[in-house]
Write a protein that holds these residues in place. Structure first.
Motif, PDB file in Angstrom:
ATOM      1  N   PRO A 157       0.347   2.398  64.817  1.00  0.00           N
ATOM      2  CA  PRO A 157      -0.228   3.200  63.871  1.00  0.00           C
ATOM      3  C   PRO A 157       0.065   2.708  62.532  1.00  0.00           C
ATOM      4  O   PRO A 157       0.822   2.147  62.212  1.00  0.00           O
ATOM      5  CB  PRO A 157       0.603   4.550  63.993  1.00  0.00           C
ATOM      6  CG  PRO A 157       1.940   3.858  64.632  1.00  0.00           C
ATOM      7  CD  PRO A 157       1.519   2.841  65.443  1.00  0.00           C
ATOM      8  N   ALA A 158      -0.856   2.963  61.629  1.00  0.00           N
ATOM      9  CA  ALA A 158      -0.930   2.553  60.082  1.00  0.00           C
ATOM     10  C   ALA A 158      -0.811   3.847  59.458  1.00  0.00           C
ATOM     11  O   ALA A 158      -2.012   4.481  59.469  1.00  0.00           O
ATOM     12  CB  ALA A 158      -1.960   1.505  59.841  1.00  0.00           C
ATOM     13  N   TYR A 159       0.162   4.170  58.591  1.00  0.00           N
ATOM     14  CA  TYR A 159       0.143   5.488  57.920  1.00  0.00           C
ATOM     15  C   TYR A 159      -0.217   5.026  56.324  1.00  0.00           C
ATOM     16  O   TYR A 159       0.521   4.002  55.788  1.00  0.00           O
ATOM     17  CB  TYR A 159       1.523   6.036  58.109  1.00  0.00           C
ATOM     18  CG  TYR A 159       1.581   6.654  59.257  1.00  0.00           C
ATOM     19  CD1 TYR A 159       1.339   8.308  59.598  1.00  0.00           C
ATOM     20  CD2 TYR A 159       2.225   5.897  60.420  1.00  0.00           C
ATOM     21  CE1 TYR A 159       1.529   8.414  60.942  1.00  0.00           C
ATOM     22  CE2 TYR A 159       2.297   6.383  61.666  1.00  0.00           C
ATOM     23  CZ  TYR A 159       2.050   7.845  62.065  1.00  0.00           C
ATOM     24  OH  TYR A 159       1.983   8.252  63.275  1.00  0.00           O
ATOM     25  N   ARG A 160      -0.709   6.006  55.474  1.00  0.00           N
ATOM     26  CA  ARG A 160      -1.122   5.752  54.229  1.00  0.00           C
ATOM     27  C   ARG A 160      -0.898   6.886  53.478  1.00  0.00           C
ATOM     28  O   ARG A 160      -1.204   8.060  53.934  1.00  0.00           O
ATOM     29  CB  ARG A 160      -2.504   5.134  54.172  1.00  0.00           C
ATOM     30  CG  ARG A 160      -2.853   3.864  54.652  1.00  0.00           C
ATOM     31  CD  ARG A 160      -4.426   3.625  54.518  1.00  0.00           C
ATOM     32  NE  ARG A 160      -4.476   2.270  54.689  1.00  0.00           N
ATOM     33  CZ  ARG A 160      -4.493   1.848  56.054  1.00  0.00           C
ATOM     34  NH1 ARG A 160      -4.386   2.578  56.992  1.00  0.00           N
ATOM     35  NH2 ARG A 160      -4.929   0.497  56.330  1.00  0.00           N
ATOM     36  N   LEU A 161      -0.139   6.809  52.102  1.00  0.00           N
ATOM     37  CA  LEU A 161       0.205   7.861  51.492  1.00  0.00           C
ATOM     38  C   LEU A 161      -0.368   7.856  50.251  1.00  0.00           C
ATOM     39  O   LEU A 161      -0.374   6.673  49.708  1.00  0.00           O
ATOM     40  CB  LEU A 161       1.691   8.184  51.212  1.00  0.00           C
ATOM     41  CG  LEU A 161       2.538   8.159  52.597  1.00  0.00           C
ATOM     42  CD1 LEU A 161       3.875   8.494  52.089  1.00  0.00           C
ATOM     43  CD2 LEU A 161       2.071   9.516  53.333  1.00  0.00           C
TER      44      LEU A 161
END
Length: 214
Positions: A54-58
């Motif tokens: 998974p790749a999370y972005r904020l």
């Protein structure tokens, strides 16, 4: 935790709700809310998550510059963000299980999102079987994440490779023929259904990144 299936510019997975930081002082939010499904990913058998991640972005919605950190078990560490908001050092399973909080250093309103990406060694020549295996493994995981909604969850059908328009890419078929990979929106698209029997993916320049496609 409320979950909602949605479509990103790649494959549709899950998103954590937008969260607000409404005061100029530091505010916090449950890390399991921000990093939705990350603990589910860690709970998969190790052999079932070797080919995707998974790749999370904020992202601050106002374009403000913010500092983001993680507090878990009384220990605080920074969360490093890439140029596109990607979290470069997401929480570990142990941190998420220890009442972890994401702390934002400003009054900015933040949004968080996640996509699944294939784990591939990007090079000028890649085994097509590796991309196919990543697709298959991700689809199994999506069904598990979605639970009872698995029948309605989006399916991964290909992998896109980011490269410049001046580059070239093709799939090498088992009979020795080559078929060019379709190029649009700055990515080459590999769909196994459109290149049956592909043994290798060949690029004039190694791609810079890869993502799943529906």
């Amino acid at each position: 935790m409320n979950r909602r299936i949605f479509a990103l510019a790649g494959v549709a997975i899950f998103i954590a709700p937008t969260f607000a930081v409404g005061q100029p002082t530091e505010r916090s939010v449950d890390a399991n809310r921000v990093f939705a499904n990350l603990l589910d990913y860690y709970r998969l058998p190790a052999a079932d998550r070797t080919r995707f991640h998974p790749a999370y972005r904020l992202r601050p919605e106002t374009g403000a510059t913010v500092s983001v950190s993680l507090l878990s078990g009384g220990v605080r560490r920074p969360l490093d963000l890439g140029p596109d908001g990607r979290v470069l050092n997401p929480p570990t399973a142990a941190e998420l299980q220890n009442d972890a909080q994401v702390i934002v250093s400003s009054a900015a309103r933040m949004s968080s999102g996640v996509t699944l990406e294939p784990t591939l060694l990007l090079a000028t020549t890649m085994a097509a079987a590796d991309a196919v295996a990543a697709i298959n493994q991700a689809n199994v995981a999506i069904g598990r994440f979605a639970g009872a909604l698995g029948l309605f969850a989006p399916r991964v059908r290909g992998v896109s490779f980011t490269a410049s328009a001046s580059a070239a890419a093709a799939a090498l078929l088992s009979d020795g023929r080559r078929t060019s990979l379709f190029y649009r929106n700055e990515v080459f698209e590999f769909r196994p259904a459109d290149a049956r029997g592909a043994s290798q993916l060949i690029f004039s320049v190694a791609p810079s990144s890869a993502a799943f496609m529906e």
